[in-house]
Scaffold this motif. Structure first.
Motif, PDB file in Angstrom:
ATOM      1  N   ALA A  28      36.090 -23.453   6.985  1.00 27.52           N
ATOM      2  CA  ALA A  28      34.893 -24.273   7.203  1.00 27.52           C
ATOM      3  C   ALA A  28      33.605 -23.500   6.925  1.00 27.52           C
ATOM      4  O   ALA A  28      32.536 -24.099   6.828  1.00 27.52           O
ATOM      5  CB  ALA A  28      34.878 -24.798   8.637  1.00 27.52           C
ATOM      6  N   LEU A  29      33.709 -22.186   6.787  1.00 22.91           N
ATOM      7  CA  LEU A  29      32.529 -21.362   6.574  1.00 22.91           C
ATOM      8  C   LEU A  29      32.241 -21.185   5.088  1.00 22.91           C
ATOM      9  O   LEU A  29      33.157 -21.233   4.263  1.00 22.91           O
ATOM     10  CB  LEU A  29      32.739 -19.968   7.195  1.00 22.91           C
ATOM     11  CG  LEU A  29      32.938 -19.884   8.702  1.00 22.91           C
ATOM     12  CD1 LEU A  29      33.297 -18.446   9.094  1.00 22.91           C
ATOM     13  CD2 LEU A  29      31.680 -20.325   9.444  1.00 22.91           C
ATOM     14  N   PRO A  30      30.981 -20.958   4.717  1.00 24.06           N
ATOM     15  CA  PRO A  30      30.690 -20.543   3.337  1.00 24.06           C
ATOM     16  C   PRO A  30      31.447 -19.253   3.022  1.00 24.06           C
ATOM     17  O   PRO A  30      31.720 -18.442   3.928  1.00 24.06           O
ATOM     18  CB  PRO A  30      29.171 -20.316   3.345  1.00 24.06           C
ATOM     19  CG  PRO A  30      28.668 -21.121   4.504  1.00 24.06           C
ATOM     20  CD  PRO A  30      29.755 -21.096   5.525  1.00 24.06           C
ATOM     21  N   ALA A  31      31.774 -19.033   1.749  1.00 22.00           N
ATOM     22  CA  ALA A  31      32.598 -17.881   1.361  1.00 22.00           C
ATOM     23  C   ALA A  31      32.002 -16.562   1.836  1.00 22.00           C
ATOM     24  O   ALA A  31      32.720 -15.671   2.315  1.00 22.00           O
ATOM     25  CB  ALA A  31      32.777 -17.864  -0.155  1.00 22.00           C
ATOM     26  N   GLN A  32      30.682 -16.411   1.744  1.00 18.08           N
ATOM     27  CA  GLN A  32      30.042 -15.158   2.140  1.00 18.08           C
ATOM     28  C   GLN A  32      30.159 -14.935   3.648  1.00 18.08           C
ATOM     29  O   GLN A  32      30.409 -13.806   4.102  1.00 18.08           O
ATOM     30  CB  GLN A  32      28.575 -15.166   1.720  1.00 18.08           C
ATOM     31  CG  GLN A  32      27.900 -13.802   1.841  1.00 18.08           C
ATOM     32  CD  GLN A  32      26.570 -13.770   1.102  1.00 18.08           C
ATOM     33  OE1 GLN A  32      26.164 -14.750   0.496  1.00 18.08           O
ATOM     34  NE2 GLN A  32      25.901 -12.634   1.144  1.00 18.08           N
ATOM     35  N   ASP A  33      30.022 -16.003   4.437  1.00 19.18           N
ATOM     36  CA  ASP A  33      30.144 -15.879   5.896  1.00 19.18           C
ATOM     37  C   ASP A  33      31.592 -15.599   6.291  1.00 19.18           C
ATOM     38  O   ASP A  33      31.853 -14.822   7.211  1.00 19.18           O
ATOM     39  CB  ASP A  33      29.658 -17.159   6.579  1.00 19.18           C
ATOM     40  CG  ASP A  33      28.156 -17.369   6.411  1.00 19.18           C
ATOM     41  OD1 ASP A  33      27.477 -16.397   6.046  1.00 19.18           O
ATOM     42  OD2 ASP A  33      27.684 -18.499   6.638  1.00 19.18           O
ATOM     43  N   ALA A  58      40.569 -18.363  -0.780  1.00 16.96           N
ATOM     44  CA  ALA A  58      40.805 -16.927  -0.668  1.00 16.96           C
ATOM     45  C   ALA A  58      40.202 -16.180  -1.855  1.00 16.96           C
ATOM     46  O   ALA A  58      39.652 -15.075  -1.706  1.00 16.96           O
ATOM     47  CB  ALA A  58      42.303 -16.642  -0.566  1.00 16.96           C
ATOM     48  N   VAL A  59      40.274 -16.768  -3.028  1.00 14.55           N
ATOM     49  CA  VAL A  59      39.717 -16.146  -4.230  1.00 14.55           C
ATOM     50  C   VAL A  59      38.217 -15.947  -4.076  1.00 14.55           C
ATOM     51  O   VAL A  59      37.666 -14.876  -4.381  1.00 14.55           O
ATOM     52  CB  VAL A  59      40.022 -17.007  -5.480  1.00 14.55           C
ATOM     53  CG1 VAL A  59      39.214 -16.522  -6.682  1.00 14.55           C
ATOM     54  CG2 VAL A  59      41.508 -16.963  -5.797  1.00 14.55           C
ATOM     55  N   ARG A  60      37.531 -16.982  -3.587  1.00 11.01           N
ATOM     56  CA  ARG A  60      36.074 -16.878  -3.434  1.00 11.01           C
ATOM     57  C   ARG A  60      35.687 -15.918  -2.320  1.00 11.01           C
ATOM     58  O   ARG A  60      34.721 -15.157  -2.443  1.00 11.01           O
ATOM     59  CB  ARG A  60      35.477 -18.268  -3.172  1.00 11.01           C
ATOM     60  CG  ARG A  60      35.583 -19.214  -4.370  1.00 11.01           C
ATOM     61  CD  ARG A  60      34.673 -20.420  -4.204  1.00 11.01           C
ATOM     62  NE  ARG A  60      35.071 -21.264  -3.094  1.00 11.01           N
ATOM     63  CZ  ARG A  60      35.954 -22.237  -3.176  1.00 11.01           C
ATOM     64  NH1 ARG A  60      36.566 -22.465  -4.343  1.00 11.01           N
ATOM     65  NH2 ARG A  60      36.261 -22.979  -2.138  1.00 11.01           N
ATOM     66  N   VAL A  61      36.437 -15.914  -1.227  1.00  7.37           N
ATOM     67  CA  VAL A  61      36.131 -15.018  -0.107  1.00  7.37           C
ATOM     68  C   VAL A  61      36.359 -13.564  -0.510  1.00  7.37           C
ATOM     69  O   VAL A  61      35.564 -12.678  -0.167  1.00  7.37           O
ATOM     70  CB  VAL A  61      36.996 -15.386   1.122  1.00  7.37           C
ATOM     71  CG1 VAL A  61      36.864 -14.326   2.211  1.00  7.37           C
ATOM     72  CG2 VAL A  61      36.582 -16.746   1.665  1.00  7.37           C
ATOM     73  N   PHE A  62      37.420 -13.312  -1.240  1.00  9.93           N
ATOM     74  CA  PHE A  62      37.737 -11.948  -1.675  1.00  9.93           C
ATOM     75  C   PHE A  62      36.579 -11.342  -2.466  1.00  9.93           C
ATOM     76  O   PHE A  62      36.281 -10.149  -2.346  1.00  9.93           O
ATOM     77  CB  PHE A  62      39.007 -11.966  -2.535  1.00  9.93           C
ATOM     78  CG  PHE A  62      39.535 -10.611  -2.886  1.00  9.93           C
ATOM     79  CD1 PHE A  62      40.390  -9.932  -2.022  1.00  9.93           C
ATOM     80  CD2 PHE A  62      39.197  -9.996  -4.079  1.00  9.93           C
ATOM     81  CE1 PHE A  62      40.885  -8.673  -2.345  1.00  9.93           C
ATOM     82  CE2 PHE A  62      39.676  -8.744  -4.414  1.00  9.93           C
ATOM     83  CZ  PHE A  62      40.532  -8.078  -3.536  1.00  9.93           C
ATOM     84  N   ASP A  63      35.905 -12.166  -3.251  1.00  7.53           N
ATOM     85  CA  ASP A  63      34.790 -11.708  -4.075  1.00  7.53           C
ATOM     86  C   ASP A  63      33.652 -11.145  -3.229  1.00  7.53           C
ATOM     87  O   ASP A  63      32.919 -10.260  -3.667  1.00  7.53           O
ATOM     88  CB  ASP A  63      34.293 -12.876  -4.932  1.00  7.53           C
ATOM     89  CG  ASP A  63      33.290 -12.448  -5.982  1.00  7.53           C
ATOM     90  OD1 ASP A  63      33.252 -11.253  -6.303  1.00  7.53           O
ATOM     91  OD2 ASP A  63      32.538 -13.295  -6.481  1.00  7.53           O
ATOM     92  N   HIS A  64      33.504 -11.638  -1.990  1.00  4.59           N
ATOM     93  CA  HIS A  64      32.383 -11.224  -1.130  1.00  4.59           C
ATOM     94  C   HIS A  64      32.753 -10.110  -0.154  1.00  4.59           C
ATOM     95  O   HIS A  64      31.884  -9.632   0.581  1.00  4.59           O
ATOM     96  CB  HIS A  64      31.856 -12.431  -0.341  1.00  4.59           C
ATOM     97  CG  HIS A  64      31.174 -13.462  -1.185  1.00  4.59           C
ATOM     98  ND1 HIS A  64      29.904 -13.286  -1.689  1.00  4.59           N
ATOM     99  CD2 HIS A  64      31.589 -14.672  -1.624  1.00  4.59           C
ATOM    100  CE1 HIS A  64      29.553 -14.348  -2.394  1.00  4.59           C
ATOM    101  NE2 HIS A  64      30.561 -15.202  -2.375  1.00  4.59           N
ATOM    102  N   LEU A  65      34.006  -9.706  -0.124  1.00  3.94           N
ATOM    103  CA  LEU A  65      34.428  -8.666   0.812  1.00  3.94           C
ATOM    104  C   LEU A  65      33.895  -7.299   0.420  1.00  3.94           C
ATOM    105  O   LEU A  65      33.654  -7.022  -0.759  1.00  3.94           O
ATOM    106  CB  LEU A  65      35.956  -8.601   0.898  1.00  3.94           C
ATOM    107  CG  LEU A  65      36.671  -9.728   1.650  1.00  3.94           C
ATOM    108  CD1 LEU A  65      38.174  -9.599   1.472  1.00  3.94           C
ATOM    109  CD2 LEU A  65      36.308  -9.686   3.135  1.00  3.94           C
TER     110      LEU A  65
END
Length: 446
Positions: A28-33, A58-65
């Motif tokens: 439910a959170l934006p990828a960066q959050d 997961a692909v989008r979240v991984f980019d911001h880790l």
């Protein structure tokens, strides 16, 4: 605060076995959050949380880790589980992650890339670590100086989706040599038949083998949306975007602050760092400072006879060493900042030394006058004279040494921040004591 609360909720859900709830809260959170929440979790919980995310999410979240968190996930889950996320990273971010991974895992990930992405990554990996070539993006769009603005706009429309940014566009000749930069706004609003060269501005650029921090500071300070990066022949090979430059500057600032406090920067959040990692970040500097402090002990031993004849001199040692250390640290911090912003270069050693000795004398005169009055009233005029003259001398020497040390470090290819505040303080302590006891012997005749 919100990130910490969400991370706690996710962790509690995973501990209770409610994996669907944890996945839903993250999704439910934006990828960066969501990435910030994962960064706040311990390694085991982060791995489980990443697993329960939907694949495309997961692909989008991984980019911001953080790169360290990415490396942990790759090592824990294996290359197959993160291959798609790795493929979607920008080449510069991919290169940074590869630096954090064991060679065997890095090779496997590169092998799984598409040919186009593998080629783009290879471009970035071909430059030394710490250079702007490692942080640039080879995914850019450029226009030619002799083409019409209407043609240039069509080029942007065709290829813009694959570019890192389209708002600041490098302009080259047909040999790909950089000749300028043009804004998307300018060519959009221009007459379609006007040549691009009429709207191009002189470029602010970096060479690929240039220090990344230096180039990034120039990009940030001048507010350049995308800084072209060229090879040694002046041919365009990539761009450094403003957000990437800001990350480099922030990382460099964190490193400088850590070293100024006599420690190495931690690569992971404090609460997630192991005892061994924190110890390793601090203990090396403590060894260096302990060895340096031996100088101070040796100086006191040499002048032991002087102290026995005038015990009152010992009472002022903390005052004088403190003034010397702080003065040197102030000068070093100021000059290090000036080096980083390119206000000062290696050829300015004499100018810096001359300026700092005058600053030191001015500060020393003001402080020395106060020291003379206080020590003279508390003891006698002789002691007051010694304290006053010592403060003037110590401030002049400490300011000069503190100002020159970062330049000397830069000359021998060492990070000026390595000459940290505690190191300079210890050096100035020993020098200040030599000055103190030499003046005391001359003035008091002991």
């Amino acid at each position: 605060m919100q990130t910490a609360a969400t991370a706690k909720n996710v962790q509690q859900a995973i501990e209770r076995g409610h994996l669907a709830d944890a996945g839903a809260e993250l999704a439910a959170l934006p990828a960066q959050d969501a990435a910030a929440v994962l960064d706040a979790l311990d390694r085991k919980t982060r791995t489980i949380a990443f697993r329960v995310l939907p694949k495309d999410r997961a692909v989008r979240v991984f980019d911001h880790l953080d790169p360290d968190a990415q490396a942990d996930l790759v090592s824990t889950l294996g290359t197959a589980d993160v291959a798609e996320a790795f493929d979607h990273l920008d080449p510069d971010d991919r290169a940074e992650l590869l630096d954090e991974l064991p060679a065997k895992i890095a090779k496997q990930l590169i092998r799984n890339l598409s040919p186009a992405e593998r080629e783009a990554t290879a471009v970035v990996l071909g430059f030394p670590r710490g250079s702007v070539g490692r942080r640039m993006s080879p995914e850019y769009i450029h226009v030619f100086d002799d083409e019409r603005c209407g043609t240039a706009v069509e080029r942007v429309k065709r290829r813009g989706r694959d570019a890192e940014t389209i708002y600041a566009i490098p302009v080259t000749d047909h040999q790909r040599r950089l000749v300028g930069v043009v804004g998307l706004r300018e060519i959009l609003l221009a007459d379609p038949d006007e040549p691009v060269a009429d709207h191009a501005n002189p470029p602010i650029f970096a060479r690929a083998d240039e220090d990344a921090e230096s180039a990034a500071r120039r990009c940030v300070d001048r507010g350049v949306l995308a800084m072209p990066v060229v090879d040694h022949e002046g041919r365009l090979i990539g761009i450094l975007t403003l957000d990437d430059a800001a990350e480099v500057v922030e990382a460099a600032r964190d490193e400088d602050e850590a070293r100024a406090g006599a420690r190495e920067p931690l690569r992971t959040p404090y609460l997630q760092s192991s005892i061994l990692a924190i110890t390793r970040a601090r203990v090396v500097w403590l060894f260096v400072l302990a060895v340096s402090a031996i100088l101070t002990v040796n100086v006191l031993e040499v002048f032991e006879g002087t102290l026995e004849q005038k015990v009152a001199l010992a009472l002022f040692i903390p005052l004088l060493t403190g003034i010397g250390g702080n003065t040197g640290s102030q000068a070093a911090t100021t000059v290090t900042r000036a080096i980083a912003t390119e206000e000062v270069t290696g050829t300015d050693v004499a100018r810096v030394a001359f300026k700092e000795v005058r600053v030191g004398l001015t500060m020393g005169a003001a402080l020395g006058l106060v020291g003379f009055g206080v020590a003279g009233l508390a003891y006698d005029r002789g002691i007051g004279t010694v304290i006053g003259l010592t403060i003037v001398s110590v401030c002049a020497v400490a300011a000069t040494v503190g100002g020159v040390m970062p330049l000397a470090a830069r000359a021998i290819k060492v990070d000026p921040a390595v000459f940290s505040t505690p190191f300079i303080s210890t050096f100035c302590d020993a020098t200040g004591l030599v000055i103190y006891f030499t003046i005391a012997k001359a003035v008091l005749g002991i």
